[in-house]
Scaffold this motif. Sequence first.
Motif, PDB file in Angstrom:
ATOM      1  N   ARG A 151       0.850  -1.192   0.000  1.00  0.00           N
ATOM      2  CA  ARG A 151       0.000   0.000   0.000  1.00  0.00           C
ATOM      3  C   ARG A 151       0.885   1.242   0.000  1.00  0.00           C
ATOM      4  O   ARG A 151       0.991   1.954   1.005  1.00  0.00           O
ATOM      5  CB  ARG A 151      -0.919   0.001   1.214  1.00  0.00           C
ATOM      6  CG  ARG A 151      -1.993  -1.068   1.151  1.00  0.00           C
ATOM      7  CD  ARG A 151      -2.953  -0.938   2.314  1.00  0.00           C
ATOM      8  NE  ARG A 151      -4.278  -1.380   1.952  1.00  0.00           N
ATOM      9  CZ  ARG A 151      -5.339  -1.298   2.747  1.00  0.00           C
ATOM     10  NH1 ARG A 151      -5.202  -0.769   3.945  1.00  0.00           N
ATOM     11  NH2 ARG A 151      -6.510  -1.727   2.348  1.00  0.00           N
ATOM     12  N   PHE A 152       1.515   1.481  -1.130  1.00  0.00           N
ATOM     13  CA  PHE A 152       2.391   2.642  -1.241  1.00  0.00           C
ATOM     14  C   PHE A 152       1.569   3.924  -1.204  1.00  0.00           C
ATOM     15  O   PHE A 152       0.461   3.998  -1.743  1.00  0.00           O
ATOM     16  CB  PHE A 152       3.210   2.577  -2.530  1.00  0.00           C
ATOM     17  CG  PHE A 152       4.246   1.487  -2.534  1.00  0.00           C
ATOM     18  CD1 PHE A 152       5.397   1.609  -1.776  1.00  0.00           C
ATOM     19  CD2 PHE A 152       4.066   0.334  -3.285  1.00  0.00           C
ATOM     20  CE1 PHE A 152       6.364   0.610  -1.770  1.00  0.00           C
ATOM     21  CE2 PHE A 152       5.021  -0.676  -3.287  1.00  0.00           C
ATOM     22  CZ  PHE A 152       6.170  -0.537  -2.526  1.00  0.00           C
ATOM     23  N   GLU A 153       2.151   4.937  -0.581  1.00  0.00           N
ATOM     24  CA  GLU A 153       1.490   6.235  -0.454  1.00  0.00           C
ATOM     25  C   GLU A 153       2.162   7.324  -1.264  1.00  0.00           C
ATOM     26  O   GLU A 153       1.583   8.401  -1.446  1.00  0.00           O
ATOM     27  CB  GLU A 153       1.454   6.651   1.024  1.00  0.00           C
ATOM     28  CG  GLU A 153       0.655   5.688   1.901  1.00  0.00           C
ATOM     29  CD  GLU A 153       0.711   6.048   3.376  1.00  0.00           C
ATOM     30  OE1 GLU A 153       1.498   6.973   3.736  1.00  0.00           O
ATOM     31  OE2 GLU A 153      -0.013   5.411   4.159  1.00  0.00           O
ATOM     32  N   ARG A 154       3.373   7.041  -1.764  1.00  0.00           N
ATOM     33  CA  ARG A 154       4.122   8.065  -2.495  1.00  0.00           C
ATOM     34  C   ARG A 154       5.174   7.377  -3.356  1.00  0.00           C
ATOM     35  O   ARG A 154       5.649   6.288  -3.018  1.00  0.00           O
ATOM     36  CB  ARG A 154       4.798   9.017  -1.499  1.00  0.00           C
ATOM     37  CG  ARG A 154       5.509  10.208  -2.105  1.00  0.00           C
ATOM     38  CD  ARG A 154       5.750  11.289  -1.030  1.00  0.00           C
ATOM     39  NE  ARG A 154       6.690  10.851  -0.026  1.00  0.00           N
ATOM     40  CZ  ARG A 154       7.998  11.199  -0.004  1.00  0.00           C
ATOM     41  NH1 ARG A 154       8.473  11.983  -0.947  1.00  0.00           N
ATOM     42  NH2 ARG A 154       8.779  10.772   0.960  1.00  0.00           N
ATOM     43  N   VAL A 155       5.525   8.022  -4.473  1.00  0.00           N
ATOM     44  CA  VAL A 155       6.574   7.516  -5.360  1.00  0.00           C
ATOM     45  C   VAL A 155       7.592   8.623  -5.577  1.00  0.00           C
ATOM     46  O   VAL A 155       7.230   9.783  -5.819  1.00  0.00           O
ATOM     47  CB  VAL A 155       6.003   7.062  -6.719  1.00  0.00           C
ATOM     48  CG1 VAL A 155       7.125   6.511  -7.599  1.00  0.00           C
ATOM     49  CG2 VAL A 155       4.903   6.028  -6.539  1.00  0.00           C
ATOM     50  N   ILE A 156       8.872   8.268  -5.483  1.00  0.00           N
ATOM     51  CA  ILE A 156       9.948   9.202  -5.816  1.00  0.00           C
ATOM     52  C   ILE A 156      10.783   8.585  -6.928  1.00  0.00           C
ATOM     53  O   ILE A 156      10.867   7.356  -7.043  1.00  0.00           O
ATOM     54  CB  ILE A 156      10.816   9.557  -4.594  1.00  0.00           C
ATOM     55  CG1 ILE A 156      11.472   8.303  -4.001  1.00  0.00           C
ATOM     56  CG2 ILE A 156       9.982  10.270  -3.538  1.00  0.00           C
ATOM     57  CD1 ILE A 156      12.403   8.601  -2.829  1.00  0.00           C
TER      58      ILE A 156
END
Length: 320
Positions: A151-156
């Motif tokens: 459950r990723f909340e952000r991508v960099i």
Amino acid sequence: MIIVPEREIAGLITPEAAFDAVENVFGAMARGEALNFPVIREAIGHADALYGFKSGFDRAGLVMGLKSGGYWPGNADKGLTNHQSTVILFDPDTGRATALVGGNLLTALRTAAAAAVSIRHLARPDAKVLGMIGAGHQSTFQMRAALAQRRFERVIGWNLHPERLSRLQEVAQEHDLPFEAVDLPQMREADVIITITSSFDPILMSDHVADGTHIASMGTDTKGKQELEPALVARARRFTDEVAQSVSIGECQHAVAAGLIGADDIAEIGAVINGTYPGREGAREVTLFDGTGVGLQDLAVAAAAVRLAGEKGVAIEVDF
């Protein structure tokens, strides 16, 4: 012989199907039921291309064959993908050629599936930030497959040419996730990092990686290629698709050459899948999957494509 053209693959193989095929074949390898043959991969001295063969035999699934292809860096200017490949399957009982399968999309799907398998089995359950290094053709496949595992909340993301990160930003937007282009030291914010480049020099350093991170290194599949600093490889607990490839053409080749680790310090991901070897053992542990790309992955997804092509009536049958 059955022919499954490249144009049909997208309608046959889903990322989920690729995941299942790759996970199963990794397990079969660790049980000694599938044999991956040595890779032939060389610079051909023309078009700056790398060309070779990957092959194997899965006794459990009765799948035998080879993938022929490689990397042509100038293809993007011709409207083609840089990776070009074709899979040929053979009847293991007779040796007769049974199928010819377009391998370009299959390669992207199986490579992404391998990284996704490693994330499912090795990343922390509470991973929230996905880090992407590389924004080439395969990067979007990698990102989509990874996003399905936690459950990723952000991508960099980071890329040598930052303007190409827009394709990763678009995928993040598809999943209603914020995306940020970062400098490499900011990769310390990531809980999972995927490297998918064609680099021959280390990009990701140990100082760029926080404790508890899982790294899927997917770009190094040739002698001399390198994405990670050897000190980072030595710091991590190391897993791979096949140890022989990891130490010869994979990311671990450089740490081995430097005397930092040996082949015995690398475990097969299939053993973790089978429950015969421990995966992550602590929240602060750095885990590394060295995805060298075994021919058995290609054969597994190609066999699935042939089966589905027959079921859906899109297979082309020819006398051979």
